[in-house]
Design an enzyme around this catalytic site. Structure first.
Site, mmCIF file in Angstrom:
data_model
loop_
_atom_site.group_PDB
_atom_site.id
_atom_site.type_symbol
_atom_site.label_atom_id
_atom_site.label_comp_id
_atom_site.label_asym_id
_atom_site.label_seq_id
_atom_site.Cartn_x
_atom_site.Cartn_y
_atom_site.Cartn_z
ATOM 1 N N LYS A 1 0.826 -1.208 0.000
ATOM 2 C CA LYS A 1 0.000 0.000 0.000
ATOM 3 C C LYS A 1 0.860 1.258 0.000
ATOM 4 C CE LYS A 1 -2.309 -1.021 3.802
ATOM 5 N NZ LYS A 1 -1.888 -2.361 4.244
ATOM 6 N N ARG B 1 -9.921 0.748 8.604
ATOM 7 C CA ARG B 1 -9.512 -0.606 8.956
ATOM 8 C C ARG B 1 -10.617 -1.346 9.688
ATOM 9 N NH1 ARG B 1 -3.716 0.332 8.881
ATOM 10 N NH2 ARG B 1 -2.524 -1.581 9.059
ATOM 11 N N ARG C 1 11.489 -6.485 4.965
ATOM 12 C CA ARG C 1 11.357 -5.084 5.350
ATOM 13 C C ARG C 1 11.943 -4.837 6.735
ATOM 14 N NH1 ARG C 1 5.462 -2.371 5.457
ATOM 15 N NH2 ARG C 1 5.255 -3.278 7.510
ATOM 16 N N ARG D 1 11.110 -1.711 12.283
ATOM 17 C CA ARG D 1 9.816 -1.520 12.944
ATOM 18 C C ARG D 1 9.557 -2.656 13.929
ATOM 19 N NH1 ARG D 1 5.075 -0.041 8.717
ATOM 20 N NH2 ARG D 1 3.913 -1.231 10.264
ATOM 21 N N ARG E 1 -0.871 -8.712 13.681
ATOM 22 C CA ARG E 1 -1.429 -7.765 12.705
ATOM 23 C C ARG E 1 -2.234 -8.490 11.636
ATOM 24 N NH1 ARG E 1 3.920 -5.474 11.154
ATOM 25 N NH2 ARG E 1 2.901 -4.363 9.464
HETATM 26 P P1 ADP Z 1 0.830 -2.074 7.786
HETATM 27 O O1 ADP Z 1 -0.073 -1.720 6.669
HETATM 28 O O2 ADP Z 1 2.225 -2.369 7.351
HETATM 29 O O3 ADP Z 1 0.276 -3.117 8.700
HETATM 30 P P2 ADP Z 1 0.487 0.575 8.967
HETATM 31 O O4 ADP Z 1 1.694 1.415 8.885
HETATM 32 O O5 ADP Z 1 -0.655 0.902 8.083
HETATM 33 O O6 ADP Z 1 0.997 -0.907 8.797
HETATM 34 O O7 ADP Z 1 -0.092 0.565 10.469
HETATM 35 C C1 ADP Z 1 0.733 0.268 11.571
HETATM 36 C C2 ADP Z 1 -0.101 0.175 12.852
HETATM 37 O O8 ADP Z 1 -0.762 1.427 13.114
HETATM 38 C C3 ADP Z 1 -1.226 -0.868 12.849
HETATM 39 O O9 ADP Z 1 -0.768 -2.158 13.156
HETATM 40 C C4 ADP Z 1 -2.132 -0.288 13.955
HETATM 41 O O10 ADP Z 1 -1.608 -0.510 15.244
HETATM 42 C C5 ADP Z 1 -2.045 1.215 13.712
HETATM 43 N N1 ADP Z 1 -3.083 1.682 12.763
HETATM 44 C C6 ADP Z 1 -2.857 2.201 11.517
HETATM 45 N N2 ADP Z 1 -4.007 2.539 10.917
HETATM 46 C C7 ADP Z 1 -5.000 2.215 11.788
HETATM 47 C C8 ADP Z 1 -6.415 2.285 11.742
HETATM 48 N N3 ADP Z 1 -7.057 2.768 10.656
HETATM 49 N N4 ADP Z 1 -7.129 1.867 12.815
HETATM 50 C C9 ADP Z 1 -6.510 1.385 13.891
HETATM 51 N N5 ADP Z 1 -5.182 1.261 14.013
HETATM 52 C C10 ADP Z 1 -4.411 1.670 12.979
#
Ligand code: ADP
Length: 190
Positions: free
Chosen positions: A14, A89, A128, A134, A145
């Site tokens: 993404k 999400r 990654r 991270r 996740r």
């Molecule tokens: P990835 O897509 O690689 O899993 P992101 O960078 O999008 O990771 O998100 C990292 C973390 O941030 C998620 O695991 C969650 O803890 C939090 N997060 C991000 N976006 C949301 C959301 N829309 N609702 C709730 N938590 C979120």
């Protein structure tokens, strides 16, 4: 105004594809993951609240996420449109986004689903982590996740399918090939 949601599991690509989309279409990129990480780095009040949650690979509560996202949209009154990356999400987040955009006379125009298998996700994130460092990329947190994705986030897809907004893109392959398919999907609606 053109609003795009980019949707897929962790490691679907993404972020990578969003960067290419903003360059070509001049949209504003809103990544809730990046916003949370920036709050954590800057040690803000919000950052303190969500630090543990992110480290554990869990979802941040909807109320916190939705208000943060809406605030970022408000900061860009002249945007030609937005890419929502990592948001919504959950179904309540999707409903909140619809209500929020509708209040401004806008809508979600397109949802791009990046389709990748679990094996690919795990391999990409292992790669990654070597560079990102991270904490939530370690194997155990990644599984959390992925669980959160299949438990809560996947339901966002039928929500948008019912609105006829979803285009599915095969997220496995060369970055440029995938971007070519994404461009076609956007051009069809733009
Ligand atoms: P990835 O897509 O690689 O899993 P992101 O960078 O999008 O990771 O998100 C990292 C973390 O941030 C998620 O695991 C969650 O803890 C939090 N997060 C991000 N976006 C949301 C959301 N829309 N609702 C709730 N938590 C979120």
């Amino acid at each position: 105004m053109f609003n795009l949601v980019i949707f897929g599991p962790p490691g679907a690509g993404k972020g990578t594809q969003s960067e290419k989309i903003i360059d070509k279409y001049n949209l504003v990129h809103l990544s809730t993951g990046d916003m949370f990480r920036s709050h954590i780095t800057n040690d803000t009040e919000l950052g303190k609240k969500v630090k543990e949650i992110l480290a554990d690979g869990k979802l941040v509560p909807d109320s916190i996420t939705i208000s943060m996202l809406e605030e970022e949209v408000q900061k860009n009154p002249n945007a030609k449109g937005f890419i929502f990356d990592g948001f919504p999400r959950t179904v309540p987040q999707a409903e909140a986004l619809d209500a929020f955009l509708e209040g401004k006379g806008f809508k979600v125009d397109l949802v791009l689903q990046l389709d990748v298998t679990q094996d690919v996700i795990k391999a990409r994130i292992a790669e990654r982590q070597k560079v990102s460092g991270r904490a939530d990329d370690d194997a155990e947190k990644l599984l959390k996740r992925i669980d959160e994705y299949f438990d809560k986030t996947i339901h966002v897809l039928p929500y948008y399918q019912n609105q006829g907004k979803v285009t599915t893109i095969n997220g496995v392959g060369e970055i440029e090939t995938i971007f070519g398919q994404i461009s076609e999907a956007i051009d069809a609606k733009y």
